[in-house]
Structures are given as C-alpha cells and as structure tokens.
Design a protein around this motif. Structure first.
Motif, PDB file in Angstrom:
ATOM      1  N   GLY A  40       0.783  -1.227   0.000  1.00  0.00           N
ATOM      2  CA  GLY A  40       0.000   0.000   0.000  1.00  0.00           C
ATOM      3  C   GLY A  40       0.815   1.277   0.000  1.00  0.00           C
ATOM      4  O   GLY A  40       0.280   2.349   0.239  1.00  0.00           O
ATOM      5  N   THR A  41       2.109   1.183  -0.246  1.00  0.00           N
ATOM      6  CA  THR A  41       2.943   2.383  -0.310  1.00  0.00           C
ATOM      7  C   THR A  41       2.586   3.156  -1.574  1.00  0.00           C
ATOM      8  O   THR A  41       2.536   2.592  -2.658  1.00  0.00           O
ATOM      9  N   SER A  42       2.342   4.433  -1.414  1.00  0.00           N
ATOM     10  CA  SER A  42       2.009   5.241  -2.586  1.00  0.00           C
ATOM     11  C   SER A  42       3.260   5.523  -3.407  1.00  0.00           C
ATOM     12  O   SER A  42       4.365   5.621  -2.868  1.00  0.00           O
ATOM     13  N   LYS A  43       3.048   5.641  -4.697  1.00  0.00           N
ATOM     14  CA  LYS A  43       4.158   5.977  -5.584  1.00  0.00           C
ATOM     15  C   LYS A  43       4.734   7.342  -5.218  1.00  0.00           C
ATOM     16  O   LYS A  43       5.941   7.545  -5.290  1.00  0.00           O
TER      17      LYS A  43
END
Length: 92
Positions: A40-43
């Motif tokens: 779930g790490t955002s770009k």
C-alpha cells in the motif's frame, strides 16, 4: 520520511559531522526499504523519498570531497594512496 535540512554548499565537514551524515543517510535508506517492501505504499511517497535521498547524497558527496575525505584513510594506511589518487582522477 526523515526530514533534515541538508547543506547545499561545499563547507568542509568535521569527522563527527561526516559520521552523523552517514547515520542519517543510512536511516533514509532503511526507511526507503520499508516503503518498497510495504503493502500500500504510494508511488508519491516512494518518489519523494528517493528524491530526498538523491539530494542528500549529492550534498554529502560534495561535503566529503571538499573535506579531503581520503586524507584520514591515507594517514592510517599510506598504502592506499595510489588507489585514492586513481579515484580522485576518475572523479575530479
């Protein structure tokens, strides 16, 4: 991500300041590793962290180069001088 203002000039660092920068850079790299491995790490978070690391590495390398970073190693191990000279020639 860790936020710490980085110097953008070529002010020479003391040995202790260089060690502190190394620790700070290691922390940034560890945080980036956590972002990469996390679900779930955002770009945008990853891009921001990589941009920060790039900027801080560039500043750190400028500091080390202006501080004569090979001089300590050469004093301790004079046999390293030829290799240090080669590296300095490769990276003027």
């Amino acid at each position: 991500m860790t936020q710490e203002p980085s110097q953008v000039d070529n002010t020479p660092l003391s040995h202790q300041q260089a060690v502190e920068e190394h620790l700070h850079l290691r922390k940034l790299i560890d945080e980036l590793a956590g972002l990469v491995s996390g679900k779930g790490t955002s770009k945008m978070a990853l891009v921001g962290g990589l941009s920060q690391l790039r900027d801080e590495l560039l500043a750190h390398f400028d500091h080390e180069e202006s501080s004569g970073y090979f001089s300590d190693a050469i004093q301790i191990a004079p046999r390293l001088k030829p290799r240090a000279d080669e590296l300095l020639d490769e990276h003027p």
